[in-house]
Design a protein around this motif. Structure first.
Motif, PDB file in Angstrom:
ATOM      1  N   LEU A 172       0.829  -1.205   0.000  1.00 48.39           N
ATOM      2  CA  LEU A 172       0.000   0.000   0.000  1.00 48.39           C
ATOM      3  C   LEU A 172       0.867   1.260   0.000  1.00 48.39           C
ATOM      4  CD1 LEU A 172      -2.887   1.345   0.436  1.00 48.39           C
ATOM      5  CD2 LEU A 172      -2.216   1.445   2.837  1.00 48.39           C
ATOM      6  N   VAL A 173       1.896   1.275   0.844  1.00 42.55           N
ATOM      7  CA  VAL A 173       2.765   2.440   0.930  1.00 42.55           C
ATOM      8  C   VAL A 173       3.542   2.627  -0.371  1.00 42.55           C
ATOM      9  CG1 VAL A 173       4.800   3.373   2.087  1.00 42.55           C
ATOM     10  CG2 VAL A 173       2.952   2.386   3.435  1.00 42.55           C
ATOM     11  N   TRP A 174       4.003   1.529  -0.953  1.00 50.67           N
ATOM     12  CA  TRP A 174       4.696   1.619  -2.243  1.00 50.67           C
ATOM     13  C   TRP A 174       3.791   2.232  -3.306  1.00 50.67           C
ATOM     14  CZ3 TRP A 174       3.450  -1.180  -6.780  1.00 50.67           C
ATOM     15  CH2 TRP A 174       4.342  -0.970  -7.837  1.00 50.67           C
ATOM     16  N   ARG A 175       2.523   1.788  -3.356  1.00 50.16           N
ATOM     17  CA  ARG A 175       1.580   2.347  -4.335  1.00 50.16           C
ATOM     18  C   ARG A 175       1.305   3.821  -4.072  1.00 50.16           C
ATOM     19  NH1 ARG A 175      -3.680  -0.885  -4.594  1.00 50.16           N
ATOM     20  NH2 ARG A 175      -3.264  -1.348  -2.408  1.00 50.16           N
ATOM     21  N   ALA A 176       1.269   4.192  -2.790  1.00 53.49           N
ATOM     22  CA  ALA A 176       1.045   5.599  -2.458  1.00 53.49           C
ATOM     23  C   ALA A 176       2.214   6.461  -2.924  1.00 53.49           C
ATOM     24  CB  ALA A 176       0.853   5.754  -0.947  1.00 53.49           C
ATOM     25  N   LEU A 177       3.442   5.967  -2.719  1.00 55.32           N
ATOM     26  CA  LEU A 177       4.628   6.714  -3.144  1.00 55.32           C
ATOM     27  C   LEU A 177       4.712   6.813  -4.664  1.00 55.32           C
ATOM     28  CD1 LEU A 177       7.232   5.230  -0.637  1.00 55.32           C
ATOM     29  CD2 LEU A 177       6.379   7.578  -0.668  1.00 55.32           C
ATOM     30  N   GLU A 178       4.204   5.808  -5.367  1.00 55.77           N
ATOM     31  CA  GLU A 178       4.242   5.806  -6.832  1.00 55.77           C
ATOM     32  C   GLU A 178       3.034   6.496  -7.450  1.00 55.77           C
ATOM     33  OE1 GLU A 178       6.529   4.848  -9.044  1.00 55.77           O
ATOM     34  OE2 GLU A 178       7.872   4.565  -7.365  1.00 55.77           O
ATOM     35  N   GLY A 179       2.090   6.943  -6.605  1.00 57.68           N
ATOM     36  CA  GLY A 179       0.920   7.645  -7.123  1.00 57.68           C
ATOM     37  C   GLY A 179      -0.057   6.750  -7.870  1.00 57.68           C
ATOM     38  N   CYS A 180      -0.168   5.488  -7.458  1.00 55.24           N
ATOM     39  CA  CYS A 180      -1.069   4.583  -8.177  1.00 55.24           C
ATOM     40  C   CYS A 180      -2.110   3.936  -7.274  1.00 55.24           C
ATOM     41  CB  CYS A 180      -0.276   3.512  -8.931  1.00 55.24           C
ATOM     42  SG  CYS A 180       0.842   2.537  -7.906  1.00 55.24           S
ATOM     43  N   LEU A 181      -2.469   4.605  -6.179  1.00 57.06           N
ATOM     44  CA  LEU A 181      -3.572   4.112  -5.365  1.00 57.06           C
ATOM     45  C   LEU A 181      -4.892   4.303  -6.117  1.00 57.06           C
ATOM     46  CD1 LEU A 181      -2.810   5.369  -1.728  1.00 57.06           C
ATOM     47  CD2 LEU A 181      -2.792   3.018  -2.557  1.00 57.06           C
ATOM     48  N   PRO A 182      -5.835   3.366  -5.986  1.00 54.93           N
ATOM     49  CA  PRO A 182      -7.116   3.480  -6.704  1.00 54.93           C
ATOM     50  C   PRO A 182      -8.067   4.476  -6.044  1.00 54.93           C
ATOM     51  CG  PRO A 182      -7.109   1.494  -5.363  1.00 54.93           C
ATOM     52  CD  PRO A 182      -5.733   2.092  -5.233  1.00 54.93           C
ATOM     53  N   ILE A 183      -7.655   5.720  -5.987  1.00 53.46           N
ATOM     54  CA  ILE A 183      -8.515   6.756  -5.429  1.00 53.46           C
ATOM     55  C   ILE A 183      -9.356   7.362  -6.555  1.00 53.46           C
ATOM     56  CG2 ILE A 183      -7.012   7.300  -3.478  1.00 53.46           C
ATOM     57  CD1 ILE A 183      -5.797   9.518  -5.099  1.00 53.46           C
ATOM     58  N   MET A 184     -10.362   8.138  -6.196  1.00 56.42           N
ATOM     59  CA  MET A 184     -11.324   8.606  -7.188  1.00 56.42           C
ATOM     60  C   MET A 184     -10.687   9.487  -8.259  1.00 56.42           C
ATOM     61  SD  MET A 184     -14.801   9.340  -5.052  1.00 56.42           S
ATOM     62  CE  MET A 184     -15.588   8.023  -4.117  1.00 56.42           C
ATOM     63  N   THR A 185      -9.721  10.322  -7.852  1.00 57.31           N
ATOM     64  CA  THR A 185      -9.096  11.191  -8.849  1.00 57.31           C
ATOM     65  C   THR A 185      -8.339  10.386  -9.901  1.00 57.31           C
ATOM     66  OG1 THR A 185      -7.268  11.470  -7.279  1.00 57.31           O
ATOM     67  CG2 THR A 185      -8.898  13.229  -7.395  1.00 57.31           C
ATOM     68  N   MET A 186      -7.752   9.246  -9.488  1.00 53.98           N
ATOM     69  CA  MET A 186      -7.073   8.384 -10.457  1.00 53.98           C
ATOM     70  C   MET A 186      -8.077   7.719 -11.383  1.00 53.98           C
ATOM     71  SD  MET A 186      -3.861   8.649 -10.198  1.00 53.98           S
ATOM     72  CE  MET A 186      -3.380   7.243 -11.186  1.00 53.98           C
ATOM     73  N   LEU A 187      -9.230   7.320 -10.847  1.00 53.57           N
ATOM     74  CA  LEU A 187     -10.267   6.714 -11.686  1.00 53.57           C
ATOM     75  C   LEU A 187     -10.774   7.716 -12.720  1.00 53.57           C
ATOM     76  CD1 LEU A 187     -12.280   4.732  -8.985  1.00 53.57           C
ATOM     77  CD2 LEU A 187     -10.641   3.819 -10.629  1.00 53.57           C
ATOM     78  N   VAL A 188     -10.912   8.972 -12.299  1.00 56.06           N
ATOM     79  CA  VAL A 188     -11.340  10.013 -13.236  1.00 56.06           C
ATOM     80  C   VAL A 188     -10.301  10.175 -14.331  1.00 56.06           C
ATOM     81  CG1 VAL A 188     -11.751  12.494 -13.481  1.00 56.06           C
ATOM     82  CG2 VAL A 188     -12.788  11.239 -11.590  1.00 56.06           C
ATOM     83  N   HIS A 189      -9.024  10.126 -13.943  1.00 56.60           N
ATOM     84  CA  HIS A 189      -7.945  10.240 -14.927  1.00 56.60           C
ATOM     85  C   HIS A 189      -8.015   9.107 -15.958  1.00 56.60           C
ATOM     86  CE1 HIS A 189      -4.023  11.166 -16.597  1.00 56.60           C
ATOM     87  NE2 HIS A 189      -3.630   9.918 -16.374  1.00 56.60           N
ATOM     88  N   LYS A 190      -8.499   7.936 -15.499  1.00 59.63           N
ATOM     89  CA  LYS A 190      -8.646   6.786 -16.395  1.00 59.63           C
ATOM     90  C   LYS A 190     -10.013   6.780 -17.079  1.00 59.63           C
ATOM     91  CE  LYS A 190      -4.640   4.976 -15.425  1.00 59.63           C
ATOM     92  NZ  LYS A 190      -3.575   4.911 -16.447  1.00 59.63           N
ATOM     93  N   HIS A 191     -10.746   7.889 -16.949  1.00 59.38           N
ATOM     94  CA  HIS A 191     -12.038   8.067 -17.615  1.00 59.38           C
ATOM     95  C   HIS A 191     -13.131   7.147 -17.074  1.00 59.38           C
ATOM     96  CE1 HIS A 191      -9.816  10.584 -20.355  1.00 59.38           C
ATOM     97  NE2 HIS A 191      -9.036   9.566 -20.682  1.00 59.38           N
ATOM     98  N   VAL A 192     -12.995   6.749 -15.804  1.00 59.97           N
ATOM     99  CA  VAL A 192     -14.070   5.992 -15.168  1.00 59.97           C
ATOM    100  C   VAL A 192     -15.074   7.005 -14.627  1.00 59.97           C
ATOM    101  CG1 VAL A 192     -14.660   4.369 -13.340  1.00 59.97           C
ATOM    102  CG2 VAL A 192     -12.484   4.139 -14.554  1.00 59.97           C
ATOM    103  N   PRO A 193     -16.376   6.853 -14.918  1.00 64.93           N
ATOM    104  CA  PRO A 193     -17.372   7.859 -14.514  1.00 64.93           C
ATOM    105  C   PRO A 193     -17.682   7.835 -13.019  1.00 64.93           C
ATOM    106  CG  PRO A 193     -18.439   5.994 -15.574  1.00 64.93           C
ATOM    107  CD  PRO A 193     -16.966   5.766 -15.729  1.00 64.93           C
ATOM    108  N   VAL A 194     -16.869   8.542 -12.221  1.00 63.50           N
ATOM    109  CA  VAL A 194     -17.105   8.690 -10.787  1.00 63.50           C
ATOM    110  C   VAL A 194     -16.912  10.155 -10.424  1.00 63.50           C
ATOM    111  CG1 VAL A 194     -16.384   6.350 -10.201  1.00 63.50           C
ATOM    112  CG2 VAL A 194     -14.686   8.183 -10.276  1.00 63.50           C
ATOM    113  N   LEU A 195     -17.325  10.510  -9.222  1.00 68.07           N
ATOM    114  CA  LEU A 195     -17.100  11.867  -8.736  1.00 68.07           C
ATOM    115  C   LEU A 195     -15.612  12.086  -8.522  1.00 68.07           C
ATOM    116  CD1 LEU A 195     -19.991  12.152  -6.130  1.00 68.07           C
ATOM    117  CD2 LEU A 195     -19.904  13.147  -8.416  1.00 68.07           C
TER     118      LEU A 195
END
Length: 260
Positions: A172-195
């Motif tokens: 989890l910490v490694w993903r956080a440092l690499e900026g690849c946690l599945p948070i909503m802003t990342m899903l939006v960046h991947k064009h997933v329709p979420v807030l």
């Protein structure tokens, strides 16, 4: 089978590297296209007959910094590399010297032409074998970001993976440092329709976490890593399982995991 389906739908008359996202693409195809710029930046053309390689629009020169030609001529439009190959399957040096600048001439004449019966192909320039590997693609991506294997980065990763904490917490910490946690802003960046708003998210979190790991004692690093994982789980439990965790419960649970 899947590749044949994608080709039939999205690029029936072309190739994957030149394929567009298209109208109403599937989520899988859209995700693949998101990663295509990275793939294109590491792919190079291997000259065989030269008949399928565009002179101007494809990376066929042996130059790591810029594999495209820098010369400009109307004759380059809609023509292929085969235009500069003689019947004896050697470079036509006279034409090359007339049309290309000195840099391009050097790059072209360095290319050893293989058997003229060989078809043109592509290869992955970041591996000696020419075969694509995720590891070398990841390294190239970090190179582009200026974050690959510097002395400081190596020190950080060594400290992280030596922490005595459960693998799921370290991951989890490694993903956080690499900026690849599945948070909503990342899903939006991947064009997933979420807030796009994401509770308890901070753009400075990775920087703070890096400083903590660099400057803390081994025991404190383990506690921070474990707290991050427990807080992450509690954060997800609230909207998904309707469970509310108090700060005291979070601290107790983190300590219990470390004791185990």
């Amino acid at each position: 089978m899947v590749s044949k389906l994608f080709k039939a739908r999205y690029y029936p008359k072309g190739n994957f590297l030149a394929a567009a996202t298209g109208n109403n693409p599937s989520y899988v195809w859209r995700s693949i296209c998101e990663a295509k710029p990275l793939l294109i930046s590491g792919v190079r053309c291997l000259v065989g007959s030269g008949e399928s390689i565009s002179i101007k629009n494809q990376p066929w020169l042996y130059d790591a910094a810029n594999p495209y030609i820098t010369s400009d001529s109307p004759t380059f439009e809609n023509n292929t590399v085969a235009s500069f190959i003689c019947n004896s399957h050697e470079w036509d040096e006279e034409i090359i010297k007339d049309l290309f600048n000195e840099r391009d001439q050097r790059c072209i004449l360095r290319i050893a032409l293989v058997n003229h019966r060989e078809v043109d192909s592509v290869y992955w320039s970041k591996e000696n074998s020419g075969v694509y590997f995720v590891k070398s693609a990841y390294k190239m991506l970090q190179d582009q970001k200026g974050r690959w294997r510097t002395e400081d980065a190596s020190s950080l990763w060594c400290k992280l993976w030596k922490i005595k904490a459960p693998p799921k917490a370290l991951n989890l910490v490694w993903r956080a440092l690499e900026g690849c946690l599945p948070i909503m802003t990342m899903l939006v960046h991947k064009h997933v329709p979420v807030l796009s708003t994401c509770p308890a998210q901070s753009s400075e979190f990775a920087g703070w976490l890096e400083k903590v790991l660099e400057n803390s004692s081994p025991n404190n690093r383990a506690m921070v890593v474990m707290l991050c994982w427990v807080i992450w789980r509690a954060r997800n439990d609230k909207p998904l399982n309707y469970k509310q965790s108090s700060m005291n419960n979070v601290l107790v649970l983190a300590k219990q995991y470390l004791v185990k």
